[in-house]
Design a protein around this motif. Structure first.
Motif, PDB file in Angstrom:
ATOM      1  N   UNK A 109      -0.365   2.071   5.376  1.00 10.95           N
ATOM      2  CA  UNK A 109      -1.222   2.326   3.965  1.00 10.95           C
ATOM      3  C   UNK A 109      -2.800   1.018   3.569  1.00 10.95           C
ATOM      4  N   UNK A 110      -4.021   1.011   3.876  1.00 11.53           N
ATOM      5  CA  UNK A 110      -4.851  -0.019   3.677  1.00 11.53           C
ATOM      6  C   UNK A 110      -5.223   0.432   2.436  1.00 11.53           C
ATOM      7  N   UNK A 111      -5.335  -1.264   1.738  1.00 10.15           N
ATOM      8  CA  UNK A 111      -5.823  -0.727   0.330  1.00 10.15           C
ATOM      9  C   UNK A 111      -7.177  -0.213   0.213  1.00 10.15           C
ATOM     10  N   UNK A 112      -7.406   0.854  -0.320  1.00  7.58           N
ATOM     11  CA  UNK A 112      -9.884   0.526  -0.364  1.00  7.58           C
ATOM     12  C   UNK A 112      -9.384  -0.356  -1.501  1.00  7.58           C
ATOM     13  N   UNK A 113      -9.152  -0.385  -2.877  1.00 12.80           N
ATOM     14  CA  UNK A 113      -9.063  -0.459  -3.660  1.00 12.80           C
ATOM     15  C   UNK A 113      -7.946  -0.787  -4.852  1.00 12.80           C
ATOM     16  N   UNK A 114      -7.577  -2.123  -5.666  1.00 17.58           N
ATOM     17  CA  UNK A 114      -6.824  -2.036  -6.243  1.00 17.58           C
ATOM     18  C   UNK A 114      -6.665  -2.996  -7.889  1.00 17.58           C
ATOM     19  N   UNK A 115      -6.488  -2.240  -8.731  1.00 15.95           N
ATOM     20  CA  UNK A 115      -6.670  -2.728  -9.760  1.00 15.95           C
ATOM     21  C   UNK A 115      -5.391  -3.748 -10.662  1.00 15.95           C
ATOM     22  N   UNK A 116      -5.877  -4.513 -11.210  1.00 18.47           N
ATOM     23  CA  UNK A 116      -4.365  -5.294 -11.806  1.00 18.47           C
ATOM     24  C   UNK A 116      -4.652  -5.204 -13.959  1.00 18.47           C
ATOM     25  N   UNK A 117      -3.491  -5.016 -14.583  1.00 20.69           N
ATOM     26  CA  UNK A 117      -3.726  -5.093 -15.684  1.00 20.69           C
ATOM     27  C   UNK A 117      -2.482  -5.103 -16.235  1.00 20.69           C
ATOM     28  N   UNK A 118      -2.737  -4.779 -17.953  1.00 20.04           N
ATOM     29  CA  UNK A 118      -1.028  -5.637 -18.236  1.00 20.04           C
ATOM     30  C   UNK A 118      -0.545  -4.302 -18.140  1.00 20.04           C
ATOM     31  N   UNK A 119       0.661  -4.342 -18.348  1.00 21.13           N
ATOM     32  CA  UNK A 119       1.387  -3.373 -18.198  1.00 21.13           C
ATOM     33  C   UNK A 119       2.112  -2.916 -19.598  1.00 21.13           C
ATOM     34  N   UNK A 183      -9.984   7.490 -30.814  1.00 23.10           N
ATOM     35  CA  UNK A 183     -11.168   8.564 -29.558  1.00 23.10           C
ATOM     36  C   UNK A 183     -10.371   8.398 -27.980  1.00 23.10           C
ATOM     37  N   UNK A 184     -10.017   7.124 -27.957  1.00 22.11           N
ATOM     38  CA  UNK A 184      -9.719   7.035 -26.413  1.00 22.11           C
ATOM     39  C   UNK A 184      -8.926   5.832 -26.264  1.00 22.11           C
ATOM     40  N   UNK A 185      -8.217   6.170 -25.197  1.00 19.80           N
ATOM     41  CA  UNK A 185      -7.259   4.906 -24.577  1.00 19.80           C
ATOM     42  C   UNK A 185      -7.223   4.330 -23.526  1.00 19.80           C
ATOM     43  N   UNK A 186      -7.581   3.387 -22.852  1.00 18.26           N
ATOM     44  CA  UNK A 186      -7.674   2.398 -21.996  1.00 18.26           C
ATOM     45  C   UNK A 186      -6.888   1.662 -21.548  1.00 18.26           C
ATOM     46  N   UNK A 187      -7.100   1.324 -20.263  1.00 22.89           N
ATOM     47  CA  UNK A 187      -5.851  -0.031 -19.104  1.00 22.89           C
ATOM     48  C   UNK A 187      -6.558  -1.307 -20.004  1.00 22.89           C
ATOM     49  N   UNK A 188      -5.907  -1.763 -20.395  1.00 28.72           N
ATOM     50  CA  UNK A 188      -6.549  -3.723 -20.416  1.00 28.72           C
ATOM     51  C   UNK A 188      -6.272  -4.120 -18.683  1.00 28.72           C
ATOM     52  N   UNK A 189      -7.150  -4.044 -18.240  1.00 26.09           N
ATOM     53  CA  UNK A 189      -7.496  -4.378 -17.241  1.00 26.09           C
ATOM     54  C   UNK A 189      -7.765  -6.013 -17.169  1.00 26.09           C
ATOM     55  N   UNK A 190      -7.334  -6.779 -15.664  1.00 27.40           N
ATOM     56  CA  UNK A 190      -7.231  -8.598 -15.513  1.00 27.40           C
ATOM     57  C   UNK A 190      -8.256  -8.386 -14.536  1.00 27.40           C
ATOM     58  N   UNK A 191      -8.234  -7.850 -13.272  1.00 27.40           N
ATOM     59  CA  UNK A 191      -8.638  -7.699 -12.555  1.00 27.40           C
ATOM     60  C   UNK A 191      -8.890  -6.869 -11.273  1.00 27.40           C
ATOM     61  N   UNK A 192      -9.523  -6.913 -10.880  1.00 28.23           N
ATOM     62  CA  UNK A 192      -9.974  -5.567  -9.715  1.00 28.23           C
ATOM     63  C   UNK A 192     -10.573  -6.464  -8.626  1.00 28.23           C
ATOM     64  N   UNK A 193     -10.329  -5.574  -7.289  1.00 32.49           N
ATOM     65  CA  UNK A 193     -10.783  -5.342  -6.005  1.00 32.49           C
ATOM     66  C   UNK A 193     -10.740  -4.456  -4.929  1.00 32.49           C
TER      67      UNK A 193
END
Length: 203
Positions: A109-119, A183-193
């Motif tokens: 499994x090769x990673x195309x995209x990763x998103x790190x966020x608050x849990x 109106x909407x719920x979104x993740x709190x994103x710390x970083x992505x690559x």
């Protein structure tokens, strides 16, 4: 970098790349005694993000680490996968939520995209007539509480009742059901690559 070389890196183990995270978590635990005021959970979480993203960029394979406390994997079209996992360290606040988007090559499994966020928190956009106090009252039965306003003032950061995958999913579902206020719920994103794209650009 050849694919054979990638497989060699994979064989060494992605856990090696997570040494950065291990050092950060344990360093934080040791420094805690020297601080007059303990850091917030968000500060502790954010401190580990650069090391995690750098490990993905270097290894470009799906994470395999003793810090993985939970994970959920689901298929996407074209032999691709999306995996959500919880990384948990020594202390309760040492926890991250990660989303991996991968594709399979030769069984790897090769990673195309990763998103790190608050849990343990999400960003909530309020409807035009809603107020933070109204949301705070409605969210309380869900085990949620308001932490702060968003920088643009259009919404609020809502703390969840826990940091597990189930806690997150249930809280988001409950908040979305408050459609007169939310109106909407979104993740709190710390970083992505995007390790694959970044690697291609280097080549």
């Amino acid at each position: 970098m050849s694919f054979a070389h990638r497989l060699k890196i994979f064989a060494v183990g992605f856990t090696v790349g997570l040494v950065i995270l291990f050092v950060v978590l344990n360093k934080r635990q040791g420094e805690r005694k020297e601080l007059t005021a303990p850091p917030t959970a968000e500060a502790v979480q954010r401190e580990a993000v650069p090391g995690v993203l750098e490990a993905y960029r270097e290894r470009r394979v799906a994470m395999d680490s003793k810090f993985i406390a939970e994970q959920h994997r689901k298929p996407l079209p074209g032999k691709a996968w999306m995996r959500i996992l919880i990384l948990r360290g020594m202390d309760p606040e040492q926890v991250l939520r990660i989303e991996e988007y991968t594709h399979e090559e030769s069984g790897v499994d090769l990673v195309d995209r990763v998103v790190v966020m608050a849990p343990d928190r999400v960003e909530v956009t309020l409807t035009a007539d809603a107020t933070p106090s109204e949301l705070a009252q409605a969210a309380q039965p869900l085990g949620c509480h308001l932490l702060a306003k968003t920088p643009d003032g259009a919404g609020v950061i809502v703390g969840l009742g826990g940091s597990s995958l189930d806690d997150y999913a249930q809280a988001v579902e409950g908040l979305q059901a408050l459609d007169q206020l939310v109106a909407g719920v979104q993740p709190v994103i710390y970083g992505e690559a995007e390790p694959f794209k970044e690697d291609q650009q280097k080549d």
